[in-house]
Design a protein around this motif. Structure first.
Motif, short mmCIF file in Angstrom:
data_model
loop_
_atom_site.label_atom_id
_atom_site.label_comp_id
_atom_site.label_asym_id
_atom_site.label_seq_id
_atom_site.Cartn_x
_atom_site.Cartn_y
_atom_site.Cartn_z
N ALA A 70 14.13 2.60 7.29
CA ALA A 70 13.88 1.62 8.22
C ALA A 70 11.70 0.90 8.66
N PRO A 71 11.69 0.21 9.00
CA PRO A 71 10.34 -0.05 9.59
C PRO A 71 9.99 0.51 10.32
N LEU A 72 8.99 1.33 10.97
CA LEU A 72 8.46 1.42 11.97
C LEU A 72 8.35 0.19 13.44
N ASP A 73 9.65 0.39 14.01
CA ASP A 73 8.85 -0.56 15.16
C ASP A 73 7.82 -0.49 16.14
N ASN A 74 7.24 -1.43 16.87
CA ASN A 74 6.44 -1.50 17.51
C ASN A 74 4.80 -0.49 16.73
N PHE A 75 5.07 -0.08 16.03
CA PHE A 75 3.96 0.36 15.13
C PHE A 75 2.63 -0.62 14.44
N PRO A 76 1.34 -0.74 14.56
CA PRO A 76 0.83 0.53 15.29
C PRO A 76 0.85 -0.08 16.83
N SER A 77 0.29 1.30 18.13
CA SER A 77 0.65 0.80 18.88
C SER A 77 -0.92 0.57 19.47
N ALA A 78 -1.68 0.26 20.91
CA ALA A 78 -2.71 -0.04 21.32
C ALA A 78 -3.66 1.48 20.88
N ASP A 79 -3.02 3.12 20.92
CA ASP A 79 -3.21 4.26 21.28
C ASP A 79 -3.04 4.97 19.29
N VAL A 80 -3.85 5.26 19.46
CA VAL A 80 -3.72 5.82 17.91
C VAL A 80 -3.74 7.24 17.89
N VAL A 81 -3.40 7.66 19.15
CA VAL A 81 -3.80 9.41 18.90
C VAL A 81 -1.92 9.59 18.91
N ALA A 82 -1.16 8.40 20.09
CA ALA A 82 0.05 8.10 19.91
C ALA A 82 1.38 7.78 18.58
N ASP A 83 0.01 6.94 18.07
CA ASP A 83 0.64 6.53 16.66
C ASP A 83 0.20 7.46 15.72
N ALA A 84 -0.26 8.63 16.04
CA ALA A 84 -0.30 9.15 14.45
C ALA A 84 0.27 10.94 15.10
N THR A 85 0.97 10.56 16.83
CA THR A 85 1.66 11.76 17.21
C THR A 85 2.93 10.84 16.52
N ARG A 86 3.39 9.85 16.93
CA ARG A 86 4.64 8.99 16.13
C ARG A 86 5.05 9.63 15.08
N MET A 87 3.20 9.46 14.13
CA MET A 87 3.68 9.55 12.75
C MET A 87 4.09 11.05 12.16
N ASN A 88 3.72 12.39 12.68
CA ASN A 88 3.76 13.30 12.45
C ASN A 88 4.93 13.83 12.65
N ALA A 89 5.25 13.06 13.58
CA ALA A 89 6.97 13.85 14.07
C ALA A 89 8.17 12.90 12.96
N LEU A 122 0.98 -1.25 0.07
CA LEU A 122 -0.29 0.20 -0.11
C LEU A 122 0.71 1.57 -0.37
N TYR A 123 0.86 2.00 -1.07
CA TYR A 123 1.37 3.70 -1.35
C TYR A 123 0.63 4.34 -0.70
N TYR A 124 0.91 4.82 0.41
CA TYR A 124 -0.75 5.69 1.39
C TYR A 124 0.01 6.65 1.49
N LEU A 125 -0.59 7.96 1.49
CA LEU A 125 -0.92 9.17 1.55
C LEU A 125 -1.11 10.16 2.41
N PRO A 126 -1.09 9.77 3.93
CA PRO A 126 -2.22 10.00 5.38
C PRO A 126 -2.14 11.64 5.93
N ASP A 127 -1.18 12.77 4.61
CA ASP A 127 -0.35 13.80 5.97
C ASP A 127 -0.92 15.42 5.32
N GLN A 128 -2.60 14.71 4.96
CA GLN A 128 -3.72 16.12 4.27
C GLN A 128 -4.66 15.98 5.64
N ASP A 129 -5.19 17.53 5.44
CA ASP A 129 -6.59 17.65 6.55
C ASP A 129 -7.76 17.17 5.68
N PHE A 130 -8.05 16.29 5.98
CA PHE A 130 -9.19 15.58 5.72
C PHE A 130 -10.51 16.14 6.22
N GLY A 131 -10.01 17.18 7.51
CA GLY A 131 -11.68 17.24 8.44
C GLY A 131 -11.73 16.78 10.06
#
Length: 287
Positions: free
Chosen positions: A235-254, A177-186
């Motif tokens: 390199a692949p993201l380790d321990n991703f995803p976690s059980a916390d979608v907010v933490a995952d989104a924070t990590r992705m943005n970082a 999957l070629y995935y673009l996750p970083d725009q504002d969709f509301g």
């Protein structure tokens, strides 16, 4: 529109350095115009880089306009260049990270950088790719774009309106999957997490799709250089995803912020990244 496609076909015969020069000239001129996109870019850079002097931010915005026009002029390479030429124009760094995951489900996380379309077509020459696209209002143009994205027979695409089920099915069937996750969709399906220190509506789709698809996430980005691009696969993201979608989104943005800081002028600054606001926050883009 057909005349425009014909012009793009003619441009596809030009060497990369010539396209770079034309893009520099046109982009520098377009930057001078008092357009809404220039206003959006100015606001975004002021929010994200508050410690940078205004003169430097405007210089960065001018360089970004140049990079965006260069990208538009390069569309002909993606539409008409041969496999061999495309491989010369878009080298790959870190392909071993992808090859090490043979037989595994993989999401290639691609933020909005100039060169992302060429990069998507290029990686499809190495592995079958599935991606999501926005349907064009003009039926002829929509059919043309679909045909050009699929012209090598190395991938499949689904309209955003089709939802995620077909994409997840393809991911389980071996497509990457070629995935673009970083725009504002509301606000829907989004969480507010920092991006360059500013709360940004961020879709939580990356961690959810990785969890449902049992997929490993490989961050990547294209880097424009003097004689072409390099697609960098990290390199692949380790321990991703976690059980916390907010933490995952924070990590992705970082991760995306770190990539953007390496080549600030090549990140998409002309999109209203901070359009959706938490309750009570002002509209950053109001005149």
């Amino acid at each position: 529109m057909r005349l425009l496609v014909g012009l793009v076909w003619l441009l596809s015969w030009l060497p990369f350095r010539v396209i770079s020069g034309l893009g520099w000239l046109l982009g520098s001129l377009i930057y001078l115009l008092p357009t809404s996109r220039r206003h959006i870019g100015t606001v975004n850079l002021r929010l994200c880089l508050p410690d940078m002097p205004e003169s430097e931010r405007q210089g960065l915005l001018r360089a970004h306009f140049v990079a965006m026009v260069q990208m538009l002029l390069e569309y002909g390479y993606g539409w008409f260049a041969s496999r061999e030429r495309l491989k010369r124009l878009m080298r790959i760094e870190g392909l071993d990270h992808l090859k090490a995951l043979d037989g595994r489900n993989v999401i290639l996380m691609m933020p909005h950088f100039t060169g992302l379309d060429l990069a998507g077509l290029r990686i499809s020459l190495e592995t079958p790719v599935v991606s999501i696209y926005s349907v064009q209002k003009d039926p002829w143009l929509d059919a043309f774009f679909r045909a050009k994205r699929l012209r090598f027979g190395t991938g499949i695409i689904f309209a955003r309106q089709q939802g995620t089920r077909p994409t997840l099915r393809a991911l389980r069937d071996g497509y990457r999957l070629y995935y673009l996750p970083d725009q504002d969709f509301g606000h829907r399906d989004s969480v507010f997490v920092p991006f360059f220190g500013v709360p940004a509506a961020t879709i939580a789709g990356l961690s959810r799709m990785a969890a449902v698809g049992n997929a490993t996430v490989l961050p990547c980005y294209p880097r424009r250089e003097a004689d072409g691009y390099t697609l960098v696969i990290e390199a692949p993201l380790d321990n991703f995803p976690s059980a916390d979608v907010v933490a995952d989104a924070t990590r992705m943005n970082a991760v995306i912020e770190r990539q953007a800081r390496r080549q600030l002028h090549q990140y998409f600054w002309l999109h209203k990244r901070f359009k959706s606001r938490p309750p009570g926050d002002p509209d950053f883009y109001a005149p």
